[in-house]
Write an enzyme that holds these catalytic residues in place. Structure first.
Site, short mmCIF file in Angstrom:
data_model
loop_
_atom_site.label_atom_id
_atom_site.label_comp_id
_atom_site.label_asym_id
_atom_site.label_seq_id
_atom_site.Cartn_x
_atom_site.Cartn_y
_atom_site.Cartn_z
N PRO A 258 0.71 -1.19 0.17
CA PRO A 258 0.32 -0.24 0.15
C PRO A 258 0.87 1.14 0.19
O PRO A 258 1.61 1.41 0.94
CB PRO A 258 -0.69 0.13 1.81
CG PRO A 258 0.31 -1.13 1.77
CD PRO A 258 0.77 -2.02 0.96
N ASP A 434 6.14 1.69 2.08
CA ASP A 434 5.07 1.10 2.18
C ASP A 434 4.24 1.44 3.23
O ASP A 434 4.93 1.58 4.71
CB ASP A 434 5.78 -0.67 1.90
CG ASP A 434 4.74 -1.54 2.59
OD1 ASP A 434 3.68 -1.59 2.68
OD2 ASP A 434 5.53 -2.84 1.71
N HIS A 435 3.28 1.54 3.66
CA HIS A 435 2.29 2.26 5.03
C HIS A 435 2.40 0.79 5.91
O HIS A 435 1.64 0.96 7.09
CB HIS A 435 0.59 2.42 4.25
CG HIS A 435 0.31 3.78 5.79
ND1 HIS A 435 1.43 3.65 6.45
CD2 HIS A 435 -0.44 4.88 5.86
CE1 HIS A 435 0.59 4.67 7.53
NE2 HIS A 435 -0.49 5.45 6.69
N ARG A 436 2.20 -0.65 5.53
CA ARG A 436 2.73 -1.95 6.27
C ARG A 436 3.78 -1.67 7.12
O ARG A 436 3.45 -2.11 8.16
CB ARG A 436 2.64 -2.82 5.74
CG ARG A 436 1.33 -3.47 4.73
CD ARG A 436 1.75 -4.63 3.31
NE ARG A 436 2.92 -4.90 2.83
CZ ARG A 436 3.07 -5.30 2.46
NH1 ARG A 436 3.00 -6.51 2.12
NH2 ARG A 436 4.60 -5.24 1.23
N VAL A 438 6.05 1.36 7.25
CA VAL A 438 6.57 2.95 7.71
C VAL A 438 4.99 3.78 8.40
O VAL A 438 3.67 3.52 6.90
CB VAL A 438 6.55 3.78 7.21
CG1 VAL A 438 7.85 5.00 6.96
CG2 VAL A 438 7.90 2.52 6.70
#
Length: 464
Positions: A258, A434-436, A438
């Site tokens: 994401p 990567d929002h998973r 960070v």
């Protein structure tokens, strides 16, 4: 009289589980004498152009594939006539550790003057890495096998007696292969309803050409006119090599991680002034310094306080892998497509060492000589879109990485400086992460630190 034998060299796995490579060019011809480790071919994998060294010293007996052919890993590409002496100096012994030159035999060592298939697994032996599955087949010789026999007869009559049996034995175990042709020719055959198995190829090595298909269909003129008209309006290029790999990697990244992208515009006048001073310094004489050099160093410093951006999401093991080193990827546009080679352990390099590494990396990438190892193992990347006059963008993550920084163009613009409007040098930074892995706060802090360093290089002193 020294006994000789024929040994095959099969296309090895050139790294990272690649399944095929394209033969770009041969550096040798049938009848040439080669030495151990002499470069015999140039091949293009999905990642880079690689030079193949010879695993034997001897004489080239058969070139199994023509330039432009995509070959599966484990398929024979060249056969050598070597002395049956067993020495690496002149007897044609394989180079140490060369997986593509491992000798196997179902019945033990052959008698002097016999034939050995090199790299070909015996019927019930474990499969060798990089050679594909062990296949048991029988049937009529393929077109390629028959052509190879004729090639050996014509090129080197004195070796035909020992070359023919190995080609014949290969023919007995090969699956009848798909007729050799190019994608446009295969499309033309489909459009005309022609089975290529029925067409005889007149091109190099039996390659089926457009003219062969048209002649077989009995409609040479009409398709030729259509093709001529189409060629003026559109050009079709097969998707292969670096372009194919890059496309697959970007699709995987876009639909797996994401992405979040943040932007920051900063005054980099101080950095550009520093760059000019360094260029005139004796300490940096002979070094190529650019805004990318300074920005790369700034990224490495900013990572010290924000290590989360230097990590990877391991889906298979359900773990977050935190890297304690930085393999800094640099996106490079090449004639064969986009590649992202990386500088190993970049955090250990001084500014001068980083400058040298960047110069070597970009020069090697543009020449198409980047090795597969330099294209794997990256931990964070930079893409310099500013060289194309672009201010900002939303870069896609390299698979396996948590962040990528895009550097925009440095432009003169009106800016508030010391409470006054002044003409300053301004740059936009784009950060995708990567929002998973960070969180927004972590990504924002990293981008703010990076911007602070480039706005005032003296800020480095507060971060180390």
């Amino acid at each position: 009289m020294t006994a000789t034998m024929i040994k095959e060299f099969r296309l090895p796995d050139l790294g990272e589980g690649l399944t095929e490579s394209e033969i770009l060019s041969w550096k040798v011809a049938v009848g040439d004498t080669v030495t151990l480790n002499q470069v015999i071919a140039e091949v293009e994998t999905a990642k880079a152009v690689v030079e193949l060294p010879s695993p034997f010293a001897g004489v080239v007996a058969v070139l199994h594939e023509q330039p432009g052919t995509v070959v599966e890993v484990g398929k024979p590409i060249v056969s050598f006539e070597v002395d049956d002496a067993g020495s690496s100096n002149g007897g044609g012994a394989p180079a140490a550790g060369d997986r593509s030159a491992v000798e196997t035999s179902a019945k033990g060592a052959p008698a002097a003057g016999g034939i050995e298939a090199v790299g070909a697994p015996a019927k019930r032996e474990p499969n060798l890495v990089g050679y594909g599955a062990v296949v048991e087949h029988s049937g009529r010789p393929t077109r390629r096998a028959r052509a190879q026999v004729q090639e050996v007869r014509s090129a080197r009559p004195e070796t035909a007696a020992i070359a023919e049996p190995v080609v014949a034995r290969q023919a007995e175990t090969e699956i009848p292969e798909r007729p050799r042709s190019t994608p446009p020719v295969r499309k033309l055959a489909r459009d005309l309803g022609i089975d290529l198995q029925l067409v005889s190829g007149t091109g190099p090595g039996g390659l089926i050409t457009r003219a062969d298909v048209q002649n077989f269909s009995g409609a040479v003129e009409a398709p030729a006119e259509v093709a001529a008209g189409q060629s003026e309006r559109e050009t079709r290029t097969p998707i292969k090599g670096v372009r194919k790999f890059t496309a697959a990697a970007m699709v995987q990244s876009a639909f797996t991680a994401p992405h979040v992208t943040e932007f920051l515009t900063i005054d980099v006048t101080a950095t550009m002034e520093l760059l000019n001073r360094l260029k005139g310094s004796r300490a940096f004489e002979g070094y190529k310094l650019t805004p990318l050099t300074i920005a790369a160093k700034a990224v490495l410093v900013a990572l010290r306080n924000n290590p989360t951006l230097n990590s990877r999401w391991d889906e298979a093991n359900q773990e977050i892998v935190q890297f304690n080193y930085v393999n800094l990827g640099i996106a490079a546009a090449t004639p064969r497509g986009l590649t992202v080679p990386n500088i190993k352990d970049a955090e250990r390099l001084s500014l001068r060492e980083l400058s040298t590494a960047l110069t070597e990396l970009t020069d090697t990438a543009r020449s198409g000589k980047t090795s597969p190892s330099d294209l794997s193992g990256g931990t964070i990347s930079i893409t310099n879109i500013g060289v194309f006059g672009i201010d900002a963008g939303t870069p896609i993550l390299n698979p396996g990485e948590a962040a990528i920084v895009a550097l925009g163009a440095v432009r003169k613009a009106p800016w508030v400086h010391n409470d006054q409007i002044a003409v300053r040098q301004v740059m936009s930074l784009s950060l995708s992460f990567d929002h998973r892995l960070v969180d927004g706060e972590q990504g924002s802090r990293f981008l703010a630190d990076l911007g602070a360093i480039l706005a005032d290089p003296a800020m480095v002193m507060t971060m180390i």
